[in-house]
Design an enzyme around this catalytic site. Structure first.
Site, PDB file in Angstrom:
ATOM      1  CE1 TYR A 263      -3.871   2.334   0.620  1.00 45.08           C
ATOM      2  CE2 TYR A 263      -2.478   3.291   2.319  1.00 45.08           C
ATOM      3  CZ  TYR A 263      -3.610   3.348   1.526  1.00 45.08           C
ATOM      4  OH  TYR A 263      -4.465   4.425   1.623  1.00 45.08           O
TER       5      TYR A 263
ATOM      6  CB  THR B 109     -13.643   5.123   5.302  1.00 48.57           C
ATOM      7  OG1 THR B 109     -12.367   4.512   5.079  1.00 48.57           O
ATOM      8  CG2 THR B 109     -13.535   6.622   5.087  1.00 48.57           C
TER       9      THR B 109
HETATM   10  P1  NAD Z   1     -13.611   2.989   0.997  1.00 48.55           P
HETATM   11  O1  NAD Z   1     -13.311   1.539   0.958  1.00 48.55           O
HETATM   12  O2  NAD Z   1     -14.602   3.513   1.977  1.00 48.55           O
HETATM   13  O3  NAD Z   1     -14.060   3.498  -0.462  1.00 48.55           O
HETATM   14  C1  NAD Z   1     -13.315   3.182  -1.609  1.00 48.55           C
HETATM   15  C2  NAD Z   1     -14.251   2.939  -2.765  1.00 48.55           C
HETATM   16  O4  NAD Z   1     -13.454   2.594  -3.923  1.00 48.55           O
HETATM   17  C3  NAD Z   1     -15.212   1.756  -2.534  1.00 48.55           C
HETATM   18  O5  NAD Z   1     -16.556   2.144  -2.715  1.00 48.55           O
HETATM   19  C4  NAD Z   1     -14.785   0.721  -3.573  1.00 48.55           C
HETATM   20  O6  NAD Z   1     -15.861  -0.059  -4.085  1.00 48.55           O
HETATM   21  C5  NAD Z   1     -14.160   1.606  -4.646  1.00 48.55           C
HETATM   22  N1  NAD Z   1     -13.293   0.837  -5.553  1.00 48.55           N
HETATM   23  C6  NAD Z   1     -12.431  -0.159  -5.247  1.00 48.55           C
HETATM   24  N2  NAD Z   1     -11.898  -0.661  -6.352  1.00 48.55           N
HETATM   25  C7  NAD Z   1     -12.414   0.034  -7.397  1.00 48.55           C
HETATM   26  C8  NAD Z   1     -12.251  -0.015  -8.798  1.00 48.55           C
HETATM   27  N3  NAD Z   1     -11.456  -0.949  -9.373  1.00 48.55           N
HETATM   28  N4  NAD Z   1     -12.915   0.864  -9.570  1.00 48.55           N
HETATM   29  C9  NAD Z   1     -13.758   1.773  -9.003  1.00 48.55           C
HETATM   30  N5  NAD Z   1     -13.977   1.852  -7.692  1.00 48.55           N
HETATM   31  C10 NAD Z   1     -13.304   1.004  -6.886  1.00 48.55           C
HETATM   32  O7  NAD Z   1     -12.190   3.711   1.213  1.00 48.55           O
HETATM   33  P2  NAD Z   1     -11.846   5.245   1.540  1.00 48.55           P
HETATM   34  O8  NAD Z   1     -11.261   5.274   2.891  1.00 48.55           O
HETATM   35  O9  NAD Z   1     -12.973   6.142   1.221  1.00 48.55           O
HETATM   36  O10 NAD Z   1     -10.638   5.457   0.514  1.00 48.55           O
HETATM   37  C11 NAD Z   1     -10.706   6.325  -0.593  1.00 48.55           C
HETATM   38  C12 NAD Z   1      -9.280   6.685  -0.996  1.00 48.55           C
HETATM   39  O11 NAD Z   1      -8.651   7.384   0.084  1.00 48.55           O
HETATM   40  C13 NAD Z   1      -8.385   5.484  -1.312  1.00 48.55           C
HETATM   41  O12 NAD Z   1      -7.570   5.801  -2.418  1.00 48.55           O
HETATM   42  C14 NAD Z   1      -7.558   5.343  -0.055  1.00 48.55           C
HETATM   43  O13 NAD Z   1      -6.331   4.706  -0.296  1.00 48.55           O
HETATM   44  C15 NAD Z   1      -7.391   6.795   0.337  1.00 48.55           C
HETATM   45  N6  NAD Z   1      -7.043   6.992   1.743  1.00 48.55           N
HETATM   46  C16 NAD Z   1      -7.847   6.493   2.720  1.00 48.55           C
HETATM   47  C17 NAD Z   1      -7.480   6.640   4.054  1.00 48.55           C
HETATM   48  C18 NAD Z   1      -8.299   6.087   5.173  1.00 48.55           C
HETATM   49  O14 NAD Z   1      -7.739   5.935   6.284  1.00 48.55           O
HETATM   50  N7  NAD Z   1      -9.572   5.772   5.003  1.00 48.55           N
HETATM   51  C19 NAD Z   1      -6.307   7.349   4.367  1.00 48.55           C
HETATM   52  C20 NAD Z   1      -5.518   7.846   3.348  1.00 48.55           C
HETATM   53  C21 NAD Z   1      -5.898   7.680   2.042  1.00 48.55           C
END
Ligand code: NAD
Length: 282
Positions: A158, A193
């Site tokens: 990751y 999330t």
């Molecule tokens: P989440 O799991 O709540 O939402 C992510 C969404 O992406 C889901 O609805 C999933 O179905 C969708 N997804 C997965 N694969 C996909 C694909 N191939 N095509 C289209 N959609 C797809 O996660 P989140 O926490 O909202 O994360 C969103 C972004 O933020 C990600 O890139 C994650 O790495 C980043 N992020 C999250 C955090 C955290 O702690 N939650 C921290 C830093 C960065």
């Protein structure tokens, strides 16, 4: 600092596409932008959930989008442009975070992380830029992570994926700096999330809420800049660590229990449903 009225003026009627918009940070961002009068479209590989979320929010365009499939991605962008007009902003937000030690990570999971988190972002950036550069206008916002500036036990692939997103976004930003097309990166700390289900978070730092990341993305649209870190405290810690001797930074991380947060300290039961979804096993 821009006030609410001037934020509204800069965002209203902008056509914004958000990948991974069915839930979490993507949905919070869609909600914030929709409430400010932007024309928002959300796409997600989870077709059932994205349809529920899009309908509940009252969006005009929502549906299935797989960021790892060029055909699916460009079809979705075509549909958005047919219905809403030229895309002003693409938020490449879709991403997954399976946790665990390298030796336990199946090859298929390694590829899946790189495919969604890296290839999906590069593909989206290219497809958007191909539309935006001839128009000399547009903004690609890539959701990376503070993990893109850190090295975290249990999150090696990751971290690699988010480091890659940052390098790609910076290089693309330089490549198009005088073209009218902007590139930005968003670096959230851990956010409440489903992605962090069953993990204890960073010791000494609170997790952010999805709405805070949404506000930061709205801020970038209003005033583009290369990168934004959220929260301010976690961002400042990550930036300051770059100036510390490596042994000191890694020693402090060990003292704070950083080696166990995404390995031994994970609540496997609470995390089971997310891991299954992230690994494509559900
Ligand atoms: P989440 O799991 O709540 O939402 C992510 C969404 O992406 C889901 O609805 C999933 O179905 C969708 N997804 C997965 N694969 C996909 C694909 N191939 N095509 C289209 N959609 C797809 O996660 P989140 O926490 O909202 O994360 C969103 C972004 O933020 C990600 O890139 C994650 O790495 C980043 N992020 C999250 C955090 C955290 O702690 N939650 C921290 C830093 C960065």
């Amino acid at each position: 600092m821009a006030n609410a009225a001037s934020i509204g003026l800069k965002v209203r009627d902008k056509v914004v596409v958000i990948t991974g918009g069915a839930r979490g940070i993507g949905l919070a961002t869609a909600t914030a932008l929709h409430n400010l009068g932007a024309k928002v479209a959300i796409g997600d590989v989870d077709e059932v959930r994205v349809k529920e979320s899009g309908a509940a929010l009252g969006l005009d365009v929502y549906g299935k989008l797989d960021v790892t499939d060029a055909h699916s991605f460009s079809e979705f962008l075509d549909e958005v442009e047919r219905q809403l007009g030229p895309i002003d902003v693409l938020v490449n937000n879709a991403g997954i975070m399976p946790v665990g030690r390298i030796v336990d990570e199946p090859d298929a999971v390694t590829r899946r992380i790189l495919d969604i988190n890296v290839y999906g972002v590069i593909l989206g950036s290219k497809l958007a830029a191909q539309r935006m550069v001839p128009r000399k206008s547009g903004h690609v916002i890539n959701v990376a992570s503070l993990a893109g500036e850190l090295y975290i036990v249990g999150l090696a692939t990751y971290c690699a994926s988010k480091h890659a997103v940052l390098a790609f976004t910076d290089a693309a930003r330089l490549e198009y700096h005088s073209s009218g097309v902007k590139f930005s990166a968003v670096l959230p700390t851990f956010v409440n999330t489903e992605l962090v289900a069953g993990t204890p978070g960073m010791k000494g730092f609170r997790n952010a809420e999805p709405a805070e990341i949404a506000d930061a993305i709205v801020g970038l649209i209003v005033r583009p800049k290369p990168r934004v870190r959220i929260t301010k405290a976690a961002g400042a810690m990550v930036v300051s660590q770059k100036f510390w001797p490596r042994r000191l930074a890694e020693g402090l991380n060990r003292l704070l229990g950083g080696e166990h947060v995404f390995t031994d300290d994970v609540d496997v039961e609470k995390r089971r449903a997310y891991e299954a979804r992230a690994r494509g096993e559900d």
